[in-house]
Motif scaffolding. Structure first.
Motif, PDB file in Angstrom:
ATOM      1  N   GLY A  83       0.810  -1.209   0.000  1.00 40.43           N
ATOM      2  CA  GLY A  83       0.000   0.000   0.000  1.00 40.43           C
ATOM      3  C   GLY A  83       0.837   1.250   0.000  1.00 40.43           C
ATOM      4  N   SER A  84       0.246   2.308   0.477  1.00 36.35           N
ATOM      5  CA  SER A  84       0.897   3.619   0.437  1.00 36.35           C
ATOM      6  C   SER A  84       1.856   3.773   1.618  1.00 36.35           C
ATOM      7  CB  SER A  84      -0.167   4.709   0.458  1.00 36.35           C
ATOM      8  OG  SER A  84      -0.827   4.693   1.714  1.00 36.35           O
ATOM      9  N   CYS A  85       2.352   4.970   1.819  1.00 35.17           N
ATOM     10  CA  CYS A  85       3.360   5.229   2.854  1.00 35.17           C
ATOM     11  C   CYS A  85       2.931   4.673   4.217  1.00 35.17           C
ATOM     12  CB  CYS A  85       3.608   6.724   3.007  1.00 35.17           C
ATOM     13  SG  CYS A  85       3.841   7.607   1.476  1.00 35.17           S
ATOM     14  N   PHE A  86       1.669   4.833   4.546  1.00 33.65           N
ATOM     15  CA  PHE A  86       1.191   4.384   5.854  1.00 33.65           C
ATOM     16  C   PHE A  86       1.339   2.888   6.017  1.00 33.65           C
ATOM     17  CE2 PHE A  86      -0.680   5.328   9.797  1.00 33.65           C
ATOM     18  CZ  PHE A  86      -1.611   4.358  10.118  1.00 33.65           C
ATOM     19  N   ALA A  87       1.336   2.167   4.914  1.00 30.21           N
ATOM     20  CA  ALA A  87       1.514   0.712   4.972  1.00 30.21           C
ATOM     21  C   ALA A  87       2.846   0.348   5.609  1.00 30.21           C
ATOM     22  CB  ALA A  87       1.410   0.106   3.573  1.00 30.21           C
ATOM     23  N   GLN A  88       3.841   1.206   5.446  1.00 33.29           N
ATOM     24  CA  GLN A  88       5.152   0.942   6.025  1.00 33.29           C
ATOM     25  C   GLN A  88       5.079   0.958   7.549  1.00 33.29           C
ATOM     26  OE1 GLN A  88       8.305   3.315   4.312  1.00 33.29           O
ATOM     27  NE2 GLN A  88       7.263   3.412   2.339  1.00 33.29           N
ATOM     28  N   SER A 142      -5.305   5.137   4.229  1.00 30.61           N
ATOM     29  CA  SER A 142      -4.217   5.928   4.788  1.00 30.61           C
ATOM     30  C   SER A 142      -4.719   7.293   5.225  1.00 30.61           C
ATOM     31  CB  SER A 142      -3.115   6.116   3.747  1.00 30.61           C
ATOM     32  OG  SER A 142      -2.196   7.097   4.183  1.00 30.61           O
ATOM     33  N   PRO A 143      -4.356   7.705   6.432  1.00 31.62           N
ATOM     34  CA  PRO A 143      -4.752   9.041   6.898  1.00 31.62           C
ATOM     35  C   PRO A 143      -3.804  10.139   6.425  1.00 31.62           C
ATOM     36  CG  PRO A 143      -3.601   7.883   8.635  1.00 31.62           C
ATOM     37  CD  PRO A 143      -3.649   6.944   7.475  1.00 31.62           C
ATOM     38  N   VAL A 144      -2.809   9.768   5.635  1.00 32.11           N
ATOM     39  CA  VAL A 144      -1.828  10.757   5.179  1.00 32.11           C
ATOM     40  C   VAL A 144      -2.421  11.563   4.031  1.00 32.11           C
ATOM     41  CG1 VAL A 144       0.480  11.087   4.234  1.00 32.11           C
ATOM     42  CG2 VAL A 144       0.051   9.229   5.858  1.00 32.11           C
ATOM     43  N   ASN A 149       3.887  19.012  10.210  1.00 33.23           N
ATOM     44  CA  ASN A 149       3.579  19.251   8.798  1.00 33.23           C
ATOM     45  C   ASN A 149       2.153  18.830   8.441  1.00 33.23           C
ATOM     46  OD1 ASN A 149       3.696  16.453   8.702  1.00 33.23           O
ATOM     47  ND2 ASN A 149       5.464  16.349   7.336  1.00 33.23           N
ATOM     48  N   LEU A 150       1.421  18.301   9.430  1.00 32.81           N
ATOM     49  CA  LEU A 150       0.026  17.857   9.273  1.00 32.81           C
ATOM     50  C   LEU A 150      -0.125  16.792   8.198  1.00 32.81           C
ATOM     51  CD1 LEU A 150      -1.908  21.261   9.634  1.00 32.81           C
ATOM     52  CD2 LEU A 150      -1.336  19.573  11.397  1.00 32.81           C
ATOM     53  N   ARG A 151       0.947  16.072   7.899  1.00 28.90           N
ATOM     54  CA  ARG A 151       0.897  14.959   6.943  1.00 28.90           C
ATOM     55  C   ARG A 151       1.451  13.689   7.585  1.00 28.90           C
ATOM     56  NH1 ARG A 151       3.564  13.796   2.852  1.00 28.90           N
ATOM     57  NH2 ARG A 151       1.941  12.545   1.901  1.00 28.90           N
ATOM     58  N   SER A 152       2.671  13.788   8.087  1.00 32.50           N
ATOM     59  CA  SER A 152       3.298  12.606   8.680  1.00 32.50           C
ATOM     60  C   SER A 152       2.569  12.231   9.959  1.00 32.50           C
ATOM     61  CB  SER A 152       4.772  12.888   8.989  1.00 32.50           C
ATOM     62  OG  SER A 152       5.427  13.399   7.855  1.00 32.50           O
ATOM     63  N   ILE A 153       2.543  10.952  10.224  1.00 32.59           N
ATOM     64  CA  ILE A 153       1.818  10.444  11.390  1.00 32.59           C
ATOM     65  C   ILE A 153       2.794  10.249  12.543  1.00 32.59           C
ATOM     66  CG2 ILE A 153       0.231   8.675  12.220  1.00 32.59           C
ATOM     67  CD1 ILE A 153      -0.748  10.305   9.784  1.00 32.59           C
TER      68      ILE A 153
END
Lengths: 239, 358
Positions: free
Chosen positions: B46-51, B234-236, B294-298
């Motif tokens: 999946g996307s970045c959050f999958a990591q 993903s919440p990103v 940055n209101l993007r990274s979790i």
């Protein structure tokens, strides 16, 4: 008189044997040997400007090989590390399971050349040799050099190594490994003396005439090998 | 006439279900659909959050499929640089359902992506996973060779997993117009060159994503009839949008569509579960506390909240003590190395003393 401190594990055997053959040719050179089993040598510690061993077994071995010294002082003209896990054997093992970019497709896992080199670099960085270099830099500004483990004599007996020798890929593997080792030498500030070309039967194998046990694939070499290595070292180190 | 809401549990109401709940432990938010056995093999993509999910699954001892383990000697940091040890194979981030569908089709020889070798500064990159080789490869042929191997391993991921966890990231993508090949990044971002005649922007619709995922599920079950799927959104937020809307609207659209698709599939299919990662992170009760500045990274606290919610459903048995990585065993060369290492250590003392014998 130039005093060299020579540290190592079992591979010190060949270096000491080589020195025994060369000693008379270098009357202005004195070598002091500190040797112990590879795993024991990780217990060297910096203490009062010297290196001592916190492991009694290692300390005992070092005393025995140095004719009674119980510490590695900071006043040698140079420090030569032999082996201590630093060697290109990691590249040999890796190319048995992974093929680099120029290799012919087979059942090995393809890996990029940069990744292959990084794997070797990472493995070498974690060696007792590199950690010992760092400890020596804490006690002395004298030059430090590393002589890697010799390549084994058995490359012809392993099918995949024989195959990459036939295709010439072994030289490329060797080049990647050499570059990784050289990068580390620059990063940690030590001289690197790669295995003398004349001792090789192939880019990834030592000529069996240098094997400590003739006809075997033992990784240890004999005094003749040690002599060849020291002749190269003495021509450039310490300087 | 009594109200149909009278006997509903607390989680059905905003006040008791959200306002009165600690944001890092919302009770009843996730109720697993499948029975979780700690021995189950999880695959992630999946996307970045999958990591984040993959790392946590691994750290908490679940059996994470890894069909492309790192070469021996590579440190954890270096492995990550080269795309190893992040997800279940070195496919890099898979942002869209179409990309996932095309990947499984490609592993089965049913889809041939186009223009997949991108060049930058004389080095060559796999356009469908450009980040796994930070320095690229020396020849285009090497890219194709490595990809062929990779596809074989990806197929093993589908065949060996018990639960496939997919993090839906984006609806926006860049597409090779003649063939429909979907790229994870726009040409020119990491490598390659964008060609307006060939590459076009596409914002996938609900129906397209629904169809892509449905098709993926069916193909996956052909490879592995027992596999189940866990979807999460993903919440990103989007880093940027190539559409005409404000990025905030574009993000809301993307996440809403993805959430709707996931929800519909969850309700329609017995083999699809949904894990509300998006809801945990964006919960108004949390403010934006689970996001970095940055209101993007979790933040790690946000990832922990998601994982605690998930692992809370595993029950008391929790995870196995020893993680097991599925995948092929190391070839015989490792046995050679180990044998020689043992021999060398045995011989070590003896060899050392030889030269120093009186």
């Amino acid at each position: 008189m130039i005093n060299l401190c020579v540290l190592g594990d079992s591979h010190l055997n060949a270096i000491k044997g080589g020195w025994d053959l060369l000693e008379n040719e270098y009357p202005d050179l004195e070598l002091t040997f500190f040797g112990a089993g590879r795993k024991n040598m990780q217990f060297l510690e910096v203490s009062n400007g010297c290196l001592i061993s916190s492991d009694p077994h290692c300390a005992n071995r070092m005393r025995r090989t140095s004719n009674g010294l119980d510490r590695i002082a900071d006043d040698y003209d140079g420090y030569l590390l032999c082996g201590l896990e630093f060697g290109l054997h990691a590249a040999v093992y890796l190319c048995m399971t992974h093929r680099i970019e120029s290799d012919e497709p087979d059942d090995r896992v393809p890996v990029s050349d940069p990744c292959f080199a990084r794997a070797i670099e990472d493995e070498l960085r974690g060696t007792i040799s590199v950690s010992t270099v760092r400890k020596l830099h804490q006690i002395t500004d004298a030059p430090v050099a590393v002589v890697p483990y010799p390549l084994r004599c058995r490359s012809e007996t392993i099918p995949v190594l024989k195959r990459i020798r036939e295709t010439g890929t072994d030289q490329k593997v060797r080049d990647l490994a050499d570059s990784a080792a050289t990068r580390l030498s620059e990063e940690y500030g030590f001289r690197l003396f790669l295995q003398p070309q004349d001792t090789l039967s192939s880019p990834l194998g030592t000529n069996s005439i240098y094997s400590r046990i003739p006809g075997s694939n033992d990784g240890h070499m004999n005094a003749s090998y040690g002599r060849e290595v020291l002749k190269v070292v003495f021509g450039q180190f310490p300087s | 006439m009594t109200s149909p809401y009278i006997d509903l549990p607390g989680r059905a109401f905003w006040r008791s279900g959200v306002v009165d709940q600690p944001p890092d432990a919302v009770q009843g938010l996730y109720q697993r659909k499948f029975r979780f056995d700690p021995a189950l093999r999880f695959a992630t993509a999946g996307s970045c959050f999958a990591q984040h999910l993959a790392r946590n699954l691994r750290e908490r001892g679940l059996n994470l499929v890894d069909e492309e383990p790192a070469p021996s000697g590579l440190s954890a940091a270096s492995a990550s640089d080269f795309g190893y040890g992040i997800l279940s194979a070195r496919y890099g981030n898979i942002y869209t359902a179409r990309q996932l569908r095309q990947l499984i089709q490609e592993t089965r020889g049913e889809f041939q992506p186009a223009d997949i070798v991108w060049e930058k500064n004389g080095r060559y990159y796999d356009a469908l996973r450009p980040a796994v080789e930070p320095n690229g490869l020396s020849r285009p042929e090497a890219v194709l060779d490595h990809r062929a191997y990779h596809l074989g391993r990806v197929r093993k991921v589908f065949q060996n997993a018990d639960i496939f966890v997919f993090t839906l990231g984006l609806t926006e993508a860049w597409v090779h117009r003649p063939t429909g090949t979907v790229y994870p990044t726009a040409p020119g971002t990491i490598a390659g060159v964008v060609d307006p005649l060939v590459h076009e922007f596409h914002n996938f619709t609900f129906q397209e994503i629904y169809d892509d995922l449905t098709n993926f599920f069916e193909l996956c079950r052909e490879e592995n009839p027992g596999i189940s799927f866990l979807l999460t959104v993903s919440p990103v937020p989007l880093t940027a949008t190539a559409g005409s809307e404000h990025v905030l609207s574009a993000t809301m659209y993307s996440k809403s569509v993805l959430r709707a698709v996931a929800g519909q599939l969850y309700h329609e299919r017995g083999d699809v579960d949904y894990m509300p990662s998006y809801e945990v992170i964006t919960n108004p009760r949390a403010g934006a506390s689970f996001y970095e500045d940055n209101l993007r990274s979790i933040r790690a606290t946000g990832v922990d909240a998601v994982m605690n919610m998930f692992f809370g459903q595993l029950g008391e048995t929790g995870a196995q003590a020893e993680p097991r990585v599925a995948g092929e065993r190391e070839p015989a060369a490792d046995n050679i190395r180990e044998r020689e290492r043992v021999l060398e250590e045995v011989q070590c003392e003896e060899a050392l003393l030889e030269a120093f014998a009186p």
